[in-house]
Design a protein around this motif. Structure first.
Motif, short mmCIF file in Angstrom:
data_model
loop_
_atom_site.label_atom_id
_atom_site.label_comp_id
_atom_site.label_asym_id
_atom_site.label_seq_id
_atom_site.Cartn_x
_atom_site.Cartn_y
_atom_site.Cartn_z
N ARG A 8 -8.89 2.58 23.78
CA ARG A 8 -10.21 3.23 23.62
C ARG A 8 -11.33 2.19 23.67
NH1 ARG A 8 -10.19 8.39 21.47
NH2 ARG A 8 -8.15 9.22 20.83
N HIS A 9 -12.53 2.68 23.94
CA HIS A 9 -13.71 1.82 23.85
C HIS A 9 -13.87 1.35 22.40
CE1 HIS A 9 -15.52 2.28 27.83
NE2 HIS A 9 -15.15 3.56 27.81
N PRO A 10 -14.00 0.03 22.17
CA PRO A 10 -14.29 -0.46 20.82
C PRO A 10 -15.77 -0.31 20.51
CG PRO A 10 -14.10 -2.32 22.31
CD PRO A 10 -13.81 -1.09 23.13
N SER A 11 -16.21 0.93 20.36
CA SER A 11 -17.64 1.22 20.23
C SER A 11 -18.31 0.50 19.05
CB SER A 11 -17.87 2.73 20.15
OG SER A 11 -17.04 3.34 19.20
N PRO A 12 -17.62 0.25 17.92
CA PRO A 12 -18.29 -0.53 16.88
C PRO A 12 -18.69 -1.93 17.34
CG PRO A 12 -16.38 0.59 15.97
CD PRO A 12 -16.30 0.74 17.46
N LEU A 13 -17.89 -2.53 18.24
CA LEU A 13 -18.23 -3.85 18.75
C LEU A 13 -19.41 -3.77 19.71
CD1 LEU A 13 -14.72 -5.47 19.37
CD2 LEU A 13 -16.19 -5.60 17.34
N TYR A 14 -19.48 -2.70 20.50
CA TYR A 14 -20.66 -2.52 21.35
C TYR A 14 -21.92 -2.45 20.49
CZ TYR A 14 -17.21 -0.85 24.84
OH TYR A 14 -16.14 -0.73 25.70
N GLN A 15 -21.83 -1.70 19.40
CA GLN A 15 -22.99 -1.56 18.53
C GLN A 15 -23.30 -2.85 17.80
OE1 GLN A 15 -21.46 2.53 16.91
NE2 GLN A 15 -23.66 2.50 16.59
N ALA A 16 -22.27 -3.62 17.45
CA ALA A 16 -22.51 -4.91 16.80
C ALA A 16 -23.30 -5.84 17.70
CB ALA A 16 -21.17 -5.55 16.40
N LEU B 244 -14.66 4.84 13.78
CA LEU B 244 -15.73 5.05 14.76
C LEU B 244 -15.32 4.62 16.17
CD1 LEU B 244 -18.86 3.87 12.69
CD2 LEU B 244 -17.70 6.08 12.70
N TRP B 245 -14.06 4.89 16.51
CA TRP B 245 -13.56 4.49 17.82
C TRP B 245 -14.19 5.32 18.93
CZ3 TRP B 245 -10.03 6.00 13.89
CH2 TRP B 245 -9.77 7.39 13.85
N GLY B 246 -14.03 4.81 20.15
CA GLY B 246 -14.65 5.46 21.29
C GLY B 246 -13.67 6.28 22.11
N LYS B 247 -14.11 6.68 23.29
CA LYS B 247 -13.29 7.46 24.21
C LYS B 247 -12.26 6.55 24.88
CE LYS B 247 -17.15 10.60 25.23
NZ LYS B 247 -18.04 11.12 26.29
N TYR B 248 -11.31 7.16 25.56
CA TYR B 248 -10.28 6.40 26.25
C TYR B 248 -10.90 5.59 27.40
CZ TYR B 248 -6.78 9.20 23.80
OH TYR B 248 -6.01 9.79 22.84
N THR B 249 -10.32 4.41 27.64
CA THR B 249 -10.77 3.56 28.72
C THR B 249 -9.57 2.83 29.32
OG1 THR B 249 -12.17 1.66 29.32
CG2 THR B 249 -11.23 1.67 27.11
N ASP B 250 -9.65 2.54 30.61
CA ASP B 250 -8.62 1.72 31.24
C ASP B 250 -9.10 0.29 31.45
OD1 ASP B 250 -10.48 2.16 33.18
OD2 ASP B 250 -9.13 3.08 34.63
N GLY B 251 -10.23 -0.06 30.84
CA GLY B 251 -10.74 -1.42 30.94
C GLY B 251 -9.90 -2.40 30.15
N PRO B 252 -9.87 -3.66 30.54
CA PRO B 252 -9.07 -4.66 29.83
C PRO B 252 -9.55 -4.94 28.43
CG PRO B 252 -10.47 -5.71 31.48
CD PRO B 252 -10.58 -4.24 31.71
N TRP B 253 -10.76 -4.49 28.10
CA TRP B 253 -11.31 -4.70 26.77
C TRP B 253 -10.94 -3.56 25.81
CZ3 TRP B 253 -14.10 -3.80 31.23
CH2 TRP B 253 -14.62 -2.52 31.36
#
Length: 294
Positions: free
Chosen positions: A200-208, A158-167
């Motif tokens: 990529r955005h760690p979208s599962p962690l955002y949802q957690a 369930l990974w997210g889109k690409y990101t250049d953020g440090p997270w």
């Protein structure tokens, strides 16, 4: 530098064995452990609410039955919901795959339907109003949701889109160029910065955080005082629907479905809109509904 995802999804591996020519590889997966922890926390929180008289006339033994009903609803509803909403052709071709819940593939919306059906059956047995039961159960759910999303992250799904953020997080299985490389090679590439473009955005962690921690704090605080019928369920449905809808903007859709419309609308968003509408309606109904005082 982005984090390189290399977590083993297996928490405990047992020796393999063979039966009638079939080899089995028994193991305990972190995804399953998260479900057990979620049910354990729901049991602990529910007992506290029962002792506080938040479901009048119900003792801890009866609550144990409700939790058992709810567990069945989550597992059966979540699995069937994923099959029907997200990947029906695949499971129609290979029905046995429906039993492999340790590989992921659970739908919150299907699990929610399963819990509502379970609560309805239990409420009929105890002659209670369905929404008195749902209002009682709603604050117990978010910890399990958050832990389930941690399980998704551990599985590297369930990974997210690409990101250049440090997270950002590099999920090797998400990239065809990286999926066949060994751990040592991946670590060397990460040290040299060659993996930065795969973050990529760690979208599962955002949802957690949103569906687990924030939703729990809001609903638990709101339900700490007696509220009108429908109010707690309404707040839960509204917040979950909004949180899920927003995270879907940075989470990639399931590959077998893709975007459903406009180049951005996902199945998760489509399924969340009725929750937002239901939450608003239930909050409106609660204005003239009775309060179940402890």
């Amino acid at each position: 530098m982005p984090y390189l995802h290399s977590i083993d999804p297996i928490a405990l591996q047992f020796p393999e064995f063979s039966v009638l020519g079939t080899t089995f590889h028994p193991a305990v997966h972190w995804y399953g452990v998260m479900y057990l922890l979620g049910f354990g926390i729901a049991w602990w929180l529910g007992r506290r609410r029962i002792r506080a008289g938040r479901l009048p006339g119900i003792d801890e033994a009866a609550f144990g039955d409700l939790l058992f009903y709810g567990m069945l609803g989550v597992i059966l509803g979540g699995r069937l919901g994923y099959i029907l909403f997200y990947d029906f052709p695949t499971y129609l071709h290979d029905p046995v795959q429906a039993l492999r819940i340790w590989e992921g593939g659970m739908s919150f919306h299907g699990g929610l339907i399963g819990v509502v059906v379970a609560a309805w059956l239990w409420a009929r047995r105890h002659r209670l109003h369905l929404f008195d039961v749902i209002d009682f159960v709603a604050p117990l759910v978010p910890p399990g949701l958050g832990l389930g999303r941690l399980g998704n992250f551990i599985n590297g799904e369930l990974w997210g889109k690409y990101t250049d953020g440090p997270w950002g997080v590099v999920f090797p299985h998400a990239e065809s160029q990286l999926s066949g490389l060994g751990a040592a090679q991946l670590q060397a590439m990460q040290a040299g910065g060659a993996l930065d473009r795969y973050a990529r955005h760690p979208s599962p962690l955002y949802q957690a955080v949103l569906e687990g921690l924030v939703l729990f704090v809001a609903v638990w605080w709101f339900s700490s005082k007696p509220r009108p019928r429908y109010a707690v369920a309404g707040l839960f449905a509204l917040l979950y629907g909004v949180f899920r809808f927003l995270v879907e903007f940075v989470r990639l859709p399931d590959p077998q479905l893709g975007y459903l419309a406009f180049g951005w609308l996902t199945m998760g968003q489509v399924l969340s809109l009725p929750l937002v509408a239901a939450g608003l309606y239930w909050l409106w109904l609660s204005r003239r509904s009775p309060v179940a005082a402890p």
